[in-house]
Each structure stands twice: as structure tokens, then as C-alpha cells.
Enzyme design. Structure first.
Site, short mmCIF file in Angstrom:
data_model
loop_
_atom_site.label_atom_id
_atom_site.label_comp_id
_atom_site.label_asym_id
_atom_site.label_seq_id
_atom_site.Cartn_x
_atom_site.Cartn_y
_atom_site.Cartn_z
N CYS A 2 4.48 10.93 7.29
CA CYS A 2 4.32 12.58 7.55
C CYS A 2 5.19 13.06 7.00
O CYS A 2 6.28 12.65 6.46
CB CYS A 2 4.20 12.71 9.04
SG CYS A 2 2.88 11.68 9.79
N ARG A 27 2.83 13.64 1.07
CA ARG A 27 2.88 12.53 2.07
C ARG A 27 1.87 12.34 3.13
O ARG A 27 2.10 11.18 3.70
CB ARG A 27 4.56 12.78 2.78
CG ARG A 27 5.66 12.63 1.83
CD ARG A 27 6.79 12.91 2.91
NE ARG A 27 7.20 11.75 3.45
CZ ARG A 27 7.97 10.86 3.26
NH1 ARG A 27 8.71 11.12 1.86
NH2 ARG A 27 8.16 9.73 3.74
N TRP A 75 -0.29 12.18 8.49
CA TRP A 75 -0.89 11.36 7.85
C TRP A 75 -1.37 10.34 9.13
O TRP A 75 -0.40 9.53 9.63
CB TRP A 75 -0.24 10.56 6.88
CG TRP A 75 -0.81 9.45 6.05
CD1 TRP A 75 -0.63 8.26 6.72
CD2 TRP A 75 -1.52 9.29 5.12
NE1 TRP A 75 -1.36 7.34 5.64
CE2 TRP A 75 -1.83 7.92 4.69
CE3 TRP A 75 -1.94 10.40 4.26
CZ2 TRP A 75 -2.47 7.88 3.58
CZ3 TRP A 75 -2.85 9.92 3.17
CH2 TRP A 75 -3.08 8.88 2.66
N ASN A 99 7.67 11.87 12.96
CA ASN A 99 7.32 11.08 11.93
C ASN A 99 7.64 9.60 12.23
O ASN A 99 8.85 9.37 12.67
CB ASN A 99 7.67 11.47 10.61
CG ASN A 99 7.55 10.48 9.44
OD1 ASN A 99 6.61 9.71 9.55
ND2 ASN A 99 8.33 10.80 8.41
N GLY A 100 6.74 8.71 12.27
CA GLY A 100 6.95 7.24 12.48
C GLY A 100 6.09 7.17 13.67
O GLY A 100 5.02 7.33 13.84
N GLU A 478 -4.66 -9.63 -10.28
CA GLU A 478 -3.96 -8.28 -10.02
C GLU A 478 -2.88 -8.11 -10.96
O GLU A 478 -2.72 -6.98 -11.70
CB GLU A 478 -3.59 -8.43 -8.62
CG GLU A 478 -2.84 -6.99 -8.19
CD GLU A 478 -3.71 -5.84 -8.20
OE1 GLU A 478 -4.80 -5.85 -8.71
OE2 GLU A 478 -2.94 -4.78 -8.20
N LYS A 482 -2.82 -5.02 -13.58
CA LYS A 482 -1.72 -3.88 -13.59
C LYS A 482 -1.36 -3.75 -15.10
O LYS A 482 -1.04 -2.80 -15.29
CB LYS A 482 -0.61 -4.35 -12.86
CG LYS A 482 -0.30 -4.39 -11.20
CD LYS A 482 -0.63 -2.93 -10.89
CE LYS A 482 -1.91 -2.91 -10.87
NZ LYS A 482 -2.92 -2.26 -9.78
N GLU A 485 -3.92 -2.03 -17.26
CA GLU A 485 -4.11 -0.61 -16.83
C GLU A 485 -3.11 0.49 -17.49
O GLU A 485 -3.35 1.28 -17.93
CB GLU A 485 -3.85 -0.51 -15.11
CG GLU A 485 -5.24 -0.58 -14.67
CD GLU A 485 -4.89 -0.68 -13.04
OE1 GLU A 485 -5.90 -0.19 -12.09
OE2 GLU A 485 -4.04 -0.92 -12.42
N HIS A 501 -11.22 -25.49 -19.23
CA HIS A 501 -12.59 -25.48 -19.53
C HIS A 501 -12.84 -24.07 -20.61
O HIS A 501 -14.03 -23.60 -20.30
CB HIS A 501 -13.30 -25.25 -18.30
CG HIS A 501 -13.18 -26.48 -17.31
ND1 HIS A 501 -13.50 -27.68 -17.52
CD2 HIS A 501 -12.37 -26.47 -16.17
CE1 HIS A 501 -13.06 -28.63 -16.81
NE2 HIS A 501 -12.47 -27.80 -15.74
N LYS A 597 -7.54 7.87 -9.86
CA LYS A 597 -7.08 7.20 -8.80
C LYS A 597 -8.28 6.82 -7.87
O LYS A 597 -8.42 6.07 -7.22
CB LYS A 597 -6.18 8.10 -8.26
CG LYS A 597 -5.41 7.49 -7.03
CD LYS A 597 -4.30 6.50 -7.43
CE LYS A 597 -3.93 5.80 -6.01
NZ LYS A 597 -3.49 4.52 -6.80
C1 G6P Z 1 -9.88 2.77 -9.16
C2 G6P Z 1 -8.45 2.83 -9.33
C3 G6P Z 1 -8.02 1.52 -8.84
C4 G6P Z 1 -8.72 1.12 -7.54
C5 G6P Z 1 -10.01 1.26 -7.39
C6 G6P Z 1 -10.54 0.94 -6.32
O1 G6P Z 1 -10.53 2.08 -10.15
O2 G6P Z 1 -7.79 3.09 -10.56
O3 G6P Z 1 -6.75 1.41 -8.63
O4 G6P Z 1 -8.29 -0.38 -7.15
O5 G6P Z 1 -10.72 2.40 -7.85
O6 G6P Z 1 -10.21 2.02 -5.43
P1 G6P Z 1 -10.17 2.10 -3.69
O7 G6P Z 1 -9.45 3.55 -3.49
O8 G6P Z 1 -11.48 1.87 -3.10
O9 G6P Z 1 -9.28 0.90 -3.52
#
Ligand code: G6P
Length: 602
Positions: A2, A27, A75, A99-100, A478, A482, A485, A501, A597
Site C-alpha cells: 500500500c 502500489r 491494496w 502498510n504491512g 517460463e 520471458k 517476450e 524425439h 499487461k
Molecule cells: C498477458 C500477459 C502475460 C500474462 C498473461 C495472463 O499475455 O502479457 O504476462 O501471463 O496475459 O495474464 P494473467 O493476468 O491472467 O495472469
């Protein structure tokens, strides 16, 4: 997670608070509030949603003369994002922002309720203000009452408290959550991050854990366990954008470095001495459940895949994982003894949300693992476990993934407790390893520097294969995601044992293999898979605690008996590798091309 601001001085207080909160809104932003004590008058405003709503509510309010003011943008961790749960929390004559997480709040709450105190919110924070007032009511001096209050709190906190019992004073305390005091002449500012006070105050003191005190009449008195303490200030930075990134070049970089501390937040109040607790899960939530289906997209899907290994291994519950966009149209056969788990950072991903609605229509019970309270997926689900990663700004997800995996690991152990699926020793080993995770996530400068130097060799080639086995297979997926992307280079994640294979046909010196070779899990198996690739002249970057003579490049990790600790450490390596390659290629790390995002369309 927060944002906090405070101000003590003669200026109009509302705008100082609101402007400060605006800077901290990144935040957390599910609700916000301010409280002001000026010329004996106590006033507060709270609003759910974005800060604009609070601005609107407080539009006609002005505060003149010397006074104390505190504000907060929230948050949610305990309790829904409602107006009652928004800070500042109010007692009979005092306000607090925090906050915490106060870990022992339930015990304190019970104690206070037994003394006749009535609680308005579901938050842990409200206990602080009542505890303070209870001490005042016993006749204590305000600062002594504050000191006694702090002494009773367990957990993480940055706290500001104002009270009619001590007008023109702000009490403060810090332990585990950030807090600073900033100065401009006689005016005193408080904030959880310096962006909130840059341009207003000139210098600041960043508090250490265990410090507390009060500001009054332009003067700040600081204390720690040993008593009064002297402190010296430093000039505040002048660039706000830089300050938001806490000195890191990119939000993604900052978020990689934050993982160690946010994982601590994820575990707070959940990883206990002997057990795992999720107080957000209704009693008997898992009754009648004999299978689990996980559904998600992107990085969250990779967290889900990791979780499926853990759920089967620790909780002994059959578990399968599906990509949400596939699940929706495959006419799946669903049975009501299946718990439907969605995983989502944003809680708004259209495919995941629709998959959840389908599962609900089929009568399945649903749980979401999500980073955003009150998001569509949280609201739609029967229960939610929040990951508490804080807002993630980099489009390429890092800390959200780490916290999702942590929740799945905790959930696996939680479920194993149900019918004593694990012996005591094993359970203790898992809990021990969990407690050591924040340390495994600390980014060592030497490691980052080494990855930076290595990265220059990986800017070309006809492709990357990230390979791993068991939970290191989803991590390979993953790692590859990364890299693609943010570097726009072609990368694939593959189960190491499956390379022979087909994909091994691609092997030559221009094929870069990033080999995840943990010592604690199937080391000999993966070693022979990598040897097969090396024999075909593939370029190998081995990530392992064990030196590997066939590797062209090698990144050494810590020896650890627990595979999850190796998992988290290698996760950081793959994140940094993607980051450094992307920076060398001159790409926009935080906003890579063609990506969003939060994907709210199908
Ligand atoms: C988008 C983002 C990814 C994310 C995916 C799922 O493609 O660019 O980084 O993993 O959506 O998003 P979520 O908010 O459901 O985890």
C-alpha cells in the site's frame, strides 16, 4: 503493498496528501483515504476505487492552520476493498494508516473485543488504533501508549497515527515495510516511498526496522529498542520517474529484485511453525473434492503446470492443467468432485474468466490464485487466495509468477495436512524450505554481473531451447517465454527427455541450449539429455550447482537439498538472462512490442 503519506505543518493538507497518494497509486489502488486533525477538528474521507473518487468526495474540504494529516492508498490483504476496510482506521479519537500485515491481529482483536471495543472493519490494521486508545483510556501519556501499542504488534508494518489526545503530533513506526521522514524547514512529511515527497521536501531520513517515534512542532524524536536515537538526513533525489523505479533501470528489473521480499508477504500469516493456514478459505471448502483442474494463460499457466507437480506429489490429489483458451472450446467433461483453480495476475484475462464461468455453470467449486483483489476473476470465484505481489508494472511477469508458484506450493502442503498425506519429517522439510525461499531469491550482485557479461554471446543464433525435467520443465517454458517476450528472439521450452524425439534434429553450434540442471532432482537424467545435445555440437549454457565439463558457459547456483529452492534460484537466473539480452538489443524491456499487461479480449 500500500502507499502511505503524512504531513505535519501549516499548509493546506488535503492537496499535499492527495498529490502524495497520486504518486503512490502504482502500489495499490482499490481504495484510499485521508484524515486530518487541524485546530482541534478531526475529519476524514474514504473512497473505494481510484484516487479520483476520493478527490471528488473531499472536493469542498479545506484545512487551515497548523495540523497533522495522514493518507493511504490500499491494496487489500485482509478484508475486501470496501469503504469500511479502507484506511485511515478510526477509533474514538484517533486515526491510523498502516502498510504491512499484523500477524497476531486476531489475538489482539479478541482481547479488545472482550474489553467491549467494537470493530468496524475486517482489517488487521484497526486493532492498532483501538489498542492505542485502550492504553490512553488507562491514563497513559500518548507517546507511551503508542510505544506500548507497537510493542504488542507482530508482523510487518509502517504505521502513522494521529490522535486528539496529542494534536499536532504524528506517531510513526516501521518494521519490515518501507517508511521515510522528509523535511522542508519546520514542515515534516512521511511517505512509504520518496516519490510522494519529491518536489515538496528537500531531505529525508529512511527509517530502519524497529524504529519508531513522533513528530511534533517541527521536530522529530526517533527511538529504537535501545532508546532515543540520533539520525541524519540525506538529500532527496530530484527525478520522480527514476524514484518510482527505486534506482533500477526498468520496472522489470526492480520487480526481479523485489521477489525476495514479496515472497515474504505471500507467506505472512500463512506459513506457521507447524502448519499452513489460509484464513481466506471457508471451512470445509475442500469437502467432496477429489480432483483439481487448473486453468490459466501465459505465465500463470506455467505457474499452474508447476503447481500440478506439487499438488500430486505433496497433496496426492490428481491434478491436470489447461490453457484457458483451449479449455473453452474443447467441450470438456467436468465432474463436480473437481475443484476448478484459475490463476491470474490481473484477474481480468478474458479467456480465464470465461473458462471459470463455464466451470461454474457445470457446477464446479472454484478457487482463484490472483494478484488483484476485487478483480473480475476474484469476484466470480467461490474463494480466492491473493498472491500479494503488489502491482506488477513490467509487461513480462516475474514477481507475480514467483508468488503464484509459492501459493501453489503452500496450497499443496495445506491439502496434505487434511488426511496427513505426508509424514511429519517431510512436512517439516517443506516448511523449512519455504522459510528459506526469500533468501534463495536475493539477487547477488556478482551473479547479475556475470549474466550481464555472458549475455553478449546470446544475441543471435537460430534459436534457444530451455530444457528441464519435472518442475524445471515448466520453469524452462517460463524462461523461454520471458526471453521471447522481451528479446524477440525465438525460444522454446522443452522437457529435456523429449528433445531426442524430434527437436534434437535442430542441434548445431547456433542452437543455444539453456539447461536447467538442479542437483536435487533427476540430475543424472538431465545430464545425459544435455550430453546428447552437446555431442551434436549444440552450444550449452548450463545452470547448475554442479560444474559441468561439457558446458560452453556455466552459471553456478547454490547447492540445496530442496528442489523448490533450486527452482526459485534458477528462475531468477532465467529472468536476468532475458533482461540483459533485451537491454543489449536495445528493446523496451517494460513495454515490449505487440504485448499487453492485461488481455481482456479473447
Ligand atoms: C498477458 C500477459 C502475460 C500474462 C498473461 C495472463 O499475455 O502479457 O504476462 O501471463 O496475459 O495474464 P494473467 O493476468 O491472467 O495472469
Amino acid at each position: 503493498m500500500c502507499g502511505i503519506v503524512g504531513y505535519l505543518g501549516p499548509k493546506e493538507k488535503k492537496n499535499i496528501l492527495l498529490d502524495g497518494l497520486q504518486e503512490l497509486e502504482y502500489r495499490g489502488y482499490d481504495s484510499a483515504g485521508i484524515a486530518v486533525i487541524s485546530q482541534g477538528k478531526l475529519q476524514h474521507f474514504k473512497a473505494v476505487g481510484k484516487l479520483e473518487n476520493l478527490r471528488e468526495k473531499a472536493r469542498d474540504f479545506r484545512s487551515e492552520g497548523l495540523g497533522a494529516a495522514i493518507g493511504h492508498t490500499r491494496w487489500a490483504t485482509h478484508g475486501k476493498p470496501t469503504e469500511l476496510n479502507a484506511h485511515p482506521h478510526v477509533g474514538a479519537f484517533s486515526y491510523v494508516v498502516h502498510n504491512g500485515i499484523i500477524e497476531n491481529y486476531q489475538e489482539l482483536k479478541k482481547e479488545l473485543e472482550a474489553q467491549g471495543v467494537r470493530f468496524l472493519s475486517q482489517t488487521d490494521t484497526e486493532t492498532i488504533v483501538h489498542l492505542f486508545e485502550a492504553f490512553i483510556n488507562k491514563g497513559m501519556e500518548p507517546f507511551e501508549a503508542f510505544r506500548q501499542t507497537i510493542a504488542r504488534l507482530e508482523g510487518a508494518y509502517a504505521i502513522l497515527l494521529i490522535s486528539e489526545a496529542a494534536p499536532e503530533t504524528i506517531f510513526f513506526a516501521k518494521n519490515g515495510s518501507p517508511l521515510l521522514i522528509a523535511f522542508d524547514g519546520d514542515e515534516v512529511y512521511f511517505a512509504s516511498s520518496d516519490t510522494a515527497v519529491i518536489g515538496k521536501a528537500k531531505e529525508a531520513y529512511y527509517l530502519e526496522d524497529g524504529e519508531y517515534g513522533f513528530a511534533s512542532a517541527g521536530e522529530v524524536r526517533l527511538f529504537d529498542r535501545d532508546g532515543p536515537k540520533a539520525f541524519s538526513t540525506q538529500p532527496l533525489p530530484s527525478d520522480k520517474a527514476m524514484a518510482q523505479k527505486d534506482g533500477y533501470r526498468f520496472f522489470m528489473e526492480k520487480e526481479i529484485y523485489e521477489q525476495s521480499s514479496v515472497i515474504g508477504d505471500t507467506m505472512l500469516g500463512r506459513v506457521l511453525d507447524e502448519t499452513i493456514e489460509f484464513e481466506e478459505l471457508p471451512a470445509r471448502f475442500f469437502e467432496g473434492i477429489s480432483r483439481i483442474k487448473i486453468c490459466a494463460c501465459g505465465t500463470s499457466y506455467h505457474a499452474g503446470l508447476t503447481g500440478s507437480y506439487l499438488l500430486e506429489r505433496l497433496a496426492k490429489v490428481p491434478c491436470d492443467v489447461e490453457i484457458a483458451s483451449e479449455f473453452r472450446y474443447k467441450e470438456p467433461l467436468l465432474s463436480t468432485d473437481t475443484l476448478f483453480i484459475t490463476i491470474s495476475q490481473s484477474g481480468e484475462t478474458a479467456d480465464t474468466l470465461e473458462a471459470l464461468k463455464m466451470a461454474k455453470r457445470a457446477g464446479l467449486k472454484s478457487l482463484t490464485i490472483c494478484n488483484v483483489d476485487n478483480s473480475s476473476i476474484v469476484r466470480e470465484s467461490d474463494a480466492a487466495i491473493l498472491t500479494r505481489a503488489g502491482i506488477e508494472k513490467g509487461v513480462a511477469s516475474t514477481k507475480a509468477f514467483a508468488t503464484q508458484v509459492m501459493v501453489l506450493w503452500m496450497l499443496s502442503l495445506y491439502l496434505s495436512q487434511r488426511d496427513d498425506k505426508l509424514d511429519r519429517d517431510r512436512r517439516r522439510r517443506e516448511l523449512d524450505a519455504m522459510r528459506r525461499t526469500p533468501k534463495a531469491l536475493v539477487v547477488e550482485e556478482k551473479l547479475h554481473e556475470r549474466i550481464h557479461r555472458l549475455s553478449k554471446r546470446y544475441l543471435h543464433g537460430h534459436g534457444f531451447f530451455f530444457i528441464g525435467r519435472d518442475i524445471f520443465f515448466p520453469l524452462a517454458l517460463e524462461g523461454a517465454l520471458k526471453l521471447k517476450e522481451i528479446s524477440y528472439l525465438h525460444a522454446e521450452g522443452y522437457p529435456a527427455g523429449e528433445m531426442k524425439h524430434g527437436p534434437i534434429a535442430l542441434a548445431d553450434a547456433e542452437l543455444f541450449t539453456i539447461a536447467l540442471m538442479p542437483r536435487s532432482l533427476l540430475y543424472d537424467k538431465i545430464k545425459s539429455n544435455v550430453e546428447e545435445l552437446s555431442a551434436r555440437d549444440a552450444t550449452i549454457l548450463a545452470i547448475s550447482p554442479e560444474p559441468f565439463e561439457l558446458a560452453d558457459d556455466f552459471i553456478g547456483t547454490q547447492h540445496s537439498e530442496h528442489s523448490m529452492l533450486e527452482f526459485f534460484e534458477m528462475m531468477v537466473v532465467t529472468q536476468l538472462l532475458a533482461l540483459e539480452i533485451s537491454i543489449r538489443l536495445g528493446n523496451d524491456v517494460d513495454m515490449p512490442r505487440n504485448l499487453a499487461k492485461s488481455v481482456t479480449v479473447e
